[in-house]
Scaffold this active site. Structure first.
Site, short mmCIF file in Angstrom:
data_model
loop_
_atom_site.label_atom_id
_atom_site.label_comp_id
_atom_site.label_asym_id
_atom_site.label_seq_id
_atom_site.Cartn_x
_atom_site.Cartn_y
_atom_site.Cartn_z
N HIS A 119 0.87 -1.19 0.00
CA HIS A 119 0.00 0.00 0.00
C HIS A 119 0.90 1.23 0.00
CE1 HIS A 119 -2.13 3.22 2.39
NE2 HIS A 119 -3.04 2.96 1.47
N HIS A 165 1.83 11.15 -2.18
CA HIS A 165 0.59 10.96 -1.44
C HIS A 165 -0.13 12.29 -1.44
CE1 HIS A 165 -1.55 8.92 2.14
NE2 HIS A 165 -2.16 8.77 1.00
#
Length: 577
Positions: A119, A165
């Site tokens: 992830h 991110h």
């Protein structure tokens, strides 16, 4: 006059446990040396080799032991003494607890396997402010991880693509750098396919640029299906040395932004927004909103853009996304196509409470990806077993994280030679005559009992400083042994602490009744008892119960990050009754 008292740190070598001595006496037939044929009988009868053990295999073991222990002895004898025999049993290289070869059927569709999944694979640390880099991606691939996730965003000038991110302080890395590193390291630990899951926040022109980058970087390695949507997934065997792209097809992003669409549809996404917890069970929520906010008005995009979108779309082998509507719709199994669905860890928990068997049924044909909830800012992880119990193939973990949950993930994927694909147990794939599938909530009888004996440990004096555990005395080690698995099988037990000993001998036995041995993981941890403070950590490992080799085995331990310690190991015995 000052008199100081110090306790000695001398390491005394522990003698072989009684079971080892008894086995030597029995198979050496009372003699002081064991021949290769006598060793062969021991391997066949005690170590679970059965009739398959050849004399040549035993001869090879004898030769390896003599070569490492007595450089000259191999020229003068070809038998083992009791100490040689003990050395062999306590060698993690010669006598490991599990096999390191791929041994499962690799010709079933991808949906029949648990797949080692990362992830936010590009993050070096926490989820909010760490650097983005290709280094954690390379590390994960070298460990055998097969699914790499990249969040792709336009750069500040909107003419190139960065991996970062979004909406955090993480520093970006160029997409092309990540793609090239994946190409270079994809198959260093396993020949089986690497899947790149893209969380896409791009405009159509940048999607076209990504399509070009991917095509030029991977060329023939790229698996592009002939039909627009797969009806059935190919097998890991068919896809050896291939790269697979998985994301939502562009049309999912390019729908008109009418108020009606905004207000009434369930949005698709792979991740939830940071800081928000999903109030309702919704799968794949949020990317449409993200994409729309980042892209130009898409209502009237022209033919050129249509063609750019189709270039990008052609590369997507595993389609993500879901039908509009709630969870029941999302879990519908379609006859003519397969797809990937993403749920957060808490969405999965809620889904399994009310729709457990539907989740199992969905995962028999389709791929389910689970990802950590948005509040795990420190890159911690969740318990993976709930996903595996329901057949979820991609239980996505922060591989740069830490802690016991990650140790379980490492343990599961030590299975099948560490190739990153582990065949799901048959019961998760079976459909009964009445159409029934496995119900994880059903109470089950005990199927198998595992007996574990912890004999002794060694190697700490080589891997740690003398004062690491205690300033003034040798350590007081104890071992924790237990099972991670379905709720009925979960348990932890521990040995007594052995005082002042670098080579502790416990000789304690534990019994674990298992209702679902196929999903059970044997947890092993060593700690050093400290009366005044928190106990010190002395090593850990996690082993798939279904892969354990019966008999007396050397079990190497790892550090907190899951890296193997050089010398620390336990001598243990495993028996199934």
């Amino acid at each position: 006059m000052c008199v100081c008292f110090t306790r000695k740190f001398r390491v005394t070598e522990a003698e072989p446990p009684e079971d080892v001595k008894a086995a030597f006496r029995k198979y050496a037939e009372g003699g002081t040396h064991m021949t290769a044929d006598q060793l062969r009988r021991f391997l066949a009868e005690v170590q679970g080799g059965g009739g398959d053990v050849a004399v040549s295999e035993a001869e090879k073991v004898v030769e390896q032991v003599l070569r490492t222990r007595h450089h000259l002895a191999k020229f003068t004898r070809n038998t083992l003494t009791l100490d040689d025999f003990h050395h062999y049993l306590f060698s993690a290289d010669l006598n490991p607890p599990i096999n390191d070869q791929v041994h499962q059927d690799m010709t079933a569709p991808l949906s029949h396997y648990f797949i080692y999944t990362g992830h936010n694979s590009y993050l070096t640390g926490n989820q909010l402010s760490s650097d983005c880099s290709d280094v954690p991606i390379i590390k994960a691939l070298k460990r055998g991880v097969r699914v790499v996730e990249l969040d792709i965003w336009p750069n500040s000038t909107k003419d190139d693509v960065h991996v970062l991110h979004g909406r955090t302080l993480t520093t970006p890395v160029e997409l092309i750098k990540c793609l090239k590193s994946i190409k270079e390291h994809a198959f260093s630990a396993s020949p089986y396919p690497v899947i790149i899951t893209l969380e896409d926040h791009l405009t159509p022109d940048l999607q076209a640029k990504v399509a070009q980058m991917i095509t030029e970087t991977y060329g023939e390695m790229l698996f592009c299906p002939e039909c627009e949507c797969l009806q059935k997934f190919p097998s890991p065997e068919e896809l050896k040395y291939r790269i697979i792209i998985s994301t939502k097809p562009p049309k999912e992003y390019l729908k008109a932004k009418s108020k009606d669409t905004r207000n009434n549809s369930v949005r698709d996404s792979d991740e939830e927004e940071w800081g928000k917890e999903p109030a309702e069970l919704t799968a794949d929520q949020e990317d449409d909103e993200k994409s729309d906010s980042d892209s130009e008005d898409n209502d009237g995009f022209d033919h050129e853009r249509q063609s750019e979108a189709s270039n990008y779309k052609r590369l997507i082998a595993i389609h993500a996304g879901k039908p509009k509507g709630g969870l029941k719709e999302a879990l519908k199994v379609e006859l003519d196509k397969v797809r990937r669905l993403s749920l957060s860890e808490q969405s999965l928990e809620k889904a399994t409470e009310s729709h457990g068997t539907e989740v199992v049924r969905f995962t028999q044909k389709n791929v389910l990806r689970i990802y950590p909830k948005g509040t795990r800012f420190n890159s911690s992880n969740y318990k993976p077993l709930i996903g595996w119990m329901h057949g979820a193939q991609m239980v996505a973990f922060n591989m740069q994280g830490y802690g016991r949950a990650l140790w379980l993930m490492h343990g599961m994927f030590r299975s099948n030679g560490g190739c990153g694909y582990v065949k799901k147990p048959d019961f998760l794939m079976n459909v009964g005559p009445d159409g029934k599938v496995f119900d994880p909530n059903e109470k089950l009888p005990v199927k198998k009992t595992l007996k574990v004996k912890v004999y002794m440990g060694d190697g700490w004096h080589l891997d740690f400083k003398q004062t690491h555990f205690d300033l003034y005395s040798p350590p007081d080690f104890y071992t924790r042994v237990g099972i991670a698995g379905v709720p009925a099988d979960r348990v932890m037990k521990k040995t007594k602490a052995k005082e002042d000993n670098w080579t502790p001998v416990w000789e304690e036995e534990f019994t674990f009744p298992l209702t679902v041995p196929e999903l059970a993981l044997l947890r092993i941890e060593v700690h050093e008892y400290d009366m005044s403070e928190k106990d010190d950590f002395g090593g850990q490992t996690c082993l798939p119960v279904s892969e354990l080799r019966p008999g007396i085995r050397a079990v190497p331990l790892c550090d907190r990050k899951g890296e193997k310690l050089n010398s620390v190991r336990l001598l243990m015995r495993f028996d199934f009754v």
